[in-house]
Design a protein around this motif. Sequence first.
Motif, PDB file in Angstrom:
ATOM      1  N   TYR A   1       0.840  -1.193   0.000  1.00 60.95           N
ATOM      2  CA  TYR A   1       0.000   0.000   0.000  1.00 60.95           C
ATOM      3  C   TYR A   1       0.880   1.249   0.000  1.00 60.95           C
ATOM      4  CZ  TYR A   1      -3.706  -3.289   1.188  1.00 60.95           C
ATOM      5  OH  TYR A   1      -4.592  -4.334   1.147  1.00 60.95           O
ATOM      6  N   ALA A   2       2.001   1.170   0.708  1.00 64.31           N
ATOM      7  CA  ALA A   2       2.926   2.307   0.743  1.00 64.31           C
ATOM      8  C   ALA A   2       3.532   2.555  -0.629  1.00 64.31           C
ATOM      9  CB  ALA A   2       4.028   2.059   1.773  1.00 64.31           C
ATOM     10  N   ASP A   3       3.835   1.482  -1.365  1.00 68.20           N
ATOM     11  CA  ASP A   3       4.365   1.628  -2.723  1.00 68.20           C
ATOM     12  C   ASP A   3       3.392   2.410  -3.596  1.00 68.20           C
ATOM     13  OD1 ASP A   3       6.657   0.152  -2.165  1.00 68.20           O
ATOM     14  OD2 ASP A   3       5.746  -1.746  -2.795  1.00 68.20           O
ATOM     15  N   ILE A   4       2.115   2.000  -3.539  1.00 69.60           N
ATOM     16  CA  ILE A   4       1.100   2.663  -4.353  1.00 69.60           C
ATOM     17  C   ILE A   4       0.971   4.124  -3.948  1.00 69.60           C
ATOM     18  CG2 ILE A   4      -1.320   2.659  -5.043  1.00 69.60           C
ATOM     19  CD1 ILE A   4       0.249   0.239  -6.036  1.00 69.60           C
ATOM     20  N   ALA A   5       0.961   4.384  -2.644  1.00 65.96           N
ATOM     21  CA  ALA A   5       0.846   5.762  -2.152  1.00 65.96           C
ATOM     22  C   ALA A   5       2.015   6.615  -2.649  1.00 65.96           C
ATOM     23  CB  ALA A   5       0.793   5.764  -0.624  1.00 65.96           C
ATOM     24  N   ASN A   6       3.208   6.043  -2.669  1.00 67.72           N
ATOM     25  CA  ASN A   6       4.377   6.790  -3.135  1.00 67.72           C
ATOM     26  C   ASN A   6       4.318   7.046  -4.633  1.00 67.72           C
ATOM     27  OD1 ASN A   6       5.803   7.150  -0.687  1.00 67.72           O
ATOM     28  ND2 ASN A   6       6.543   5.040  -0.748  1.00 67.72           N
ATOM     29  N   ILE A   7       3.856   6.066  -5.401  1.00 66.46           N
ATOM     30  CA  ILE A   7       3.775   6.217  -6.855  1.00 66.46           C
ATOM     31  C   ILE A   7       2.833   7.351  -7.237  1.00 66.46           C
ATOM     32  CG2 ILE A   7       2.990   5.107  -8.992  1.00 66.46           C
ATOM     33  CD1 ILE A   7       4.043   2.459  -7.833  1.00 66.46           C
ATOM     34  N   ILE A   8       1.711   7.453  -6.498  1.00 67.98           N
ATOM     35  CA  ILE A   8       0.748   8.508  -6.825  1.00 67.98           C
ATOM     36  C   ILE A   8       1.066   9.812  -6.089  1.00 67.98           C
ATOM     37  CG2 ILE A   8      -1.073   6.840  -7.310  1.00 67.98           C
ATOM     38  CD1 ILE A   8      -2.341   7.529  -4.635  1.00 67.98           C
ATOM     39  N   LYS A   9       2.266   9.826  -5.454  1.00 65.24           N
ATOM     40  CA  LYS A   9       2.761  11.031  -4.774  1.00 65.24           C
ATOM     41  C   LYS A   9       1.876  11.455  -3.596  1.00 65.24           C
ATOM     42  CE  LYS A   9       5.354  12.951  -8.670  1.00 65.24           C
ATOM     43  NZ  LYS A   9       5.464  11.713  -9.396  1.00 65.24           N
TER      44      LYS A   9
END
Length: 282
Positions: A216-224
């Motif tokens: 979930y953190a990866d996705i959050a980082n990708i979408i800034k």
Amino acid sequence: METSNQIDYQRIEKAIEYLKMNFKEQPSLEAIASHVHLSPFHFQRMFKEWAGVSPKQFVQYLSIEYAKGILKEQNGNLADVAYETGLSGTSRLHDLFIKIEGMTPGEYKNGGQQLLINYSYAESPFGSLLVASTSKGICYMAFSDDSDQAFAELQQLFPNANYQQLLDQLQQNALHIFSTDWSRLSEVKLHLKGTDFQIKVWETLLTVPSGGLATYADIANIIKKPTANRAVGTAVGSNLVAFLIPCHRVIKSTGELGQYHWGATKKTAMIGWEAARNTISK
């Protein structure tokens, strides 16, 4: 002693409560920021980091949810609904519904009355499923061992739509994904409704390769939106198109698989199946 993160959270919490109480006034960014004693620029940035959307978008979502409630419960006319929601007129209500719900207020009020939905049942490596489509693309795909229950759940989304049991080309293209290369995903057309944030999360999920995993953190980082892990989790859980939008590839940062709309067992099976196929293809 409170940390800066705790203080920031308290400010965002206070702002959200303020917006819930005052969204009908469609408060300006300056008014909201002043309520939590921050500059508009600083507040805008902080709110997006914590909530995943801008204050303006959050007010829009509150307005739409309120309008939906009136349309469902009171069956009000659109002018009255716009007025009750604090919007300037029916055109503003119409624009918000198109942007957020993917349909007009009238279509929502009528439960999709003018919408024709084709649906069919199919078998997959992970059990039976129902897939449904409009003229624009796949609008629903769900695993279920009970065909009647699966159809009933589809009908709850658009109770007044016209349904016909028909396997069309859009559905066939979608079902090919279980037997062909994931790169053919471009052939699959989707007709989804969701907030800008949800759509952004779902689009990001499509970039996670078959056999791969993301947190979930990866996705959050990708979408800034690095602090929006919880909002990302909610968006992932709101996905109603199983497998095509691969929410099964999202796991917790601890390595645990986490929850899945259609059951943890299916999620485990999907991850293992994709990993095995990738190993064979190399």
